[in-house]
Design a protein around this motif. Structure first.
Motif, short mmCIF file in Angstrom:
data_model
loop_
_atom_site.label_atom_id
_atom_site.label_comp_id
_atom_site.label_asym_id
_atom_site.label_seq_id
_atom_site.Cartn_x
_atom_site.Cartn_y
_atom_site.Cartn_z
N ASP A 165 0.84 -0.96 -0.14
CA ASP A 165 0.07 -0.05 0.37
C ASP A 165 1.20 1.43 0.07
N GLN A 166 2.34 0.65 -0.04
CA GLN A 166 3.00 2.59 -0.27
C GLN A 166 3.32 2.53 -1.70
N LEU A 167 2.80 3.81 -2.36
CA LEU A 167 2.35 3.76 -3.78
C LEU A 167 3.68 4.62 -4.10
N ARG A 168 4.91 4.97 -3.36
CA ARG A 168 5.57 5.89 -3.89
C ARG A 168 6.34 5.58 -3.97
N HIS A 169 7.10 5.28 -4.83
CA HIS A 169 8.36 4.52 -5.11
C HIS A 169 10.12 5.10 -5.81
#
Length: 310
Positions: A165-169
């Motif tokens: 659910d961590q959408l920043r990469h």
């Protein structure tokens, strides 16, 4: 803490009006960088901020300013003394918040203070510290995946269950796309039956790799197609906002920093586009080896045209 710094910067005639106020760090505050010396993007003029358009930093700057303005408004609303309210400007609040960003890990000990920035990208350095590194080994491109408003609840639950659910990469300078981002995209483009199969595997999976490390060859190619659109779109936006060598109303040092930042972002995006193309070709070969026949819409149109001619 920001308010504490601001109070130190107010005229003594104003702070004396506040009962019980104990300001004991004037010597320290007097040696902090002045507002005029700041070069973070929140201190860019309107013309200088336009140099950031098309980059992640443009939105990040606006987002940070909006957050700090909200905090400032709340603090001002708590202040009952009218004279203090007048002196407690957003310009002063911006300075205090920037100082805290610069020296968030510093402790006052009576000795010379040293600060370490750690491994940060030029985007982070320019936003938070007001400088960039021409050859920054820690530079990266930030990619944030946006979920459609129509995303079903089962998909959101699945992302949470798989700890995806961590959408920043962060895309490194090699251009290699983080596997977590690819996994998220597999779920987004999955057909209903494919998503059901992933949900079933996830119930017994020990990691997201077991559940969504691979869905199908068609799914994998759909992911790479979508990824191409994402990367090309960002690259075009960045290139369209290319910065000239000289612009009126722009400080030379600001222009140089922005050029270095944008060039670094462009190189990483170009590397990512190349990486995607290589993986796409490899995936096509593997799909063919597995006996899967992949037909694209363009190919179908050609077939339809041939049938009509016959």
């Amino acid at each position: 803490m920001a308010l504490y710094l601001c109070l130190h910067a107010l005229p003594s005639a104003i702070t004396k009006r506040v009962d019980g106020l104990d300001l004991r760090h004037h010597v320290y505050v007097e040696h902090l960088p002045s507002r005029d010396s700041m070069r973070t993007t929140l201190y860019f003029s309107a013309v200088e901020r336009e140099l950031l358009r098309g980059s992640n930093l443009h939105g990040a700057t606006e987002e940070r300013e909006a957050g700090w303005r909200q905090e400032w408004g709340e603090v001002v609303s708590w202040t009952t003394d009218e004279e203090v309210r007048k002196e407690l400007t957003f310009d002063l609040w911006l300075w205090a918040c920037t100082i805290l960003s610069l020296y968030r890990h510093v402790r006052i000990s009576g000795e010379q203070v040293f600060n370490t920035y750690g491994a940060k990208s030029n985007e982070e350095l320019l936003l938070g510290y007001g400088f960039v590194l021409p050859s920054n080994p820690a530079d990266f491109l930030a990619l944030k995946l946006s979920l459609p408003p129509s995303a079903p609840a089962c998909l959101l639950d699945l992302l949470s269950k798989l700890k995806l659910d961590q959408l920043r990469h962060h895309v490194p300078q090699s251009g290699e796309i983080p596997p977590e981002l690819l996994a998220q995209m597999r779920l987004l483009v999955a057909q209903p039956d494919e998503l059901d199969a992933v949900i079933e595997r996830a119930s017994a999976a020990a990691s997201w790799q077991e559940a969504v490390g691979f869905v199908s060859w068609e799914n994998e190619l759909d992911v790479l197609d979508a990824l191409e659109g994402m990367l090309v779109s960002k690259l075009q936006a960045l290139q369209q906002g290319a910065v000239a060598d000289k612009l009126d109303g722009v400080r030379p040092e600001v222009l140089e920093m922005v050029q270095i930042y944008r060039q670094g972002q462009t190189k990483i995006l170009q590397a990512a586009v190349t990486w995607r193309q290589t993986v796409f070709e490899q995936t096509m070969d593997k799909a063919e080896e597995a006996g899967v026949s992949i037909v694209y819409e363009d190919d179908m149109e050609d077939i339809d045209e041939e049938d009509e001619e016959e």
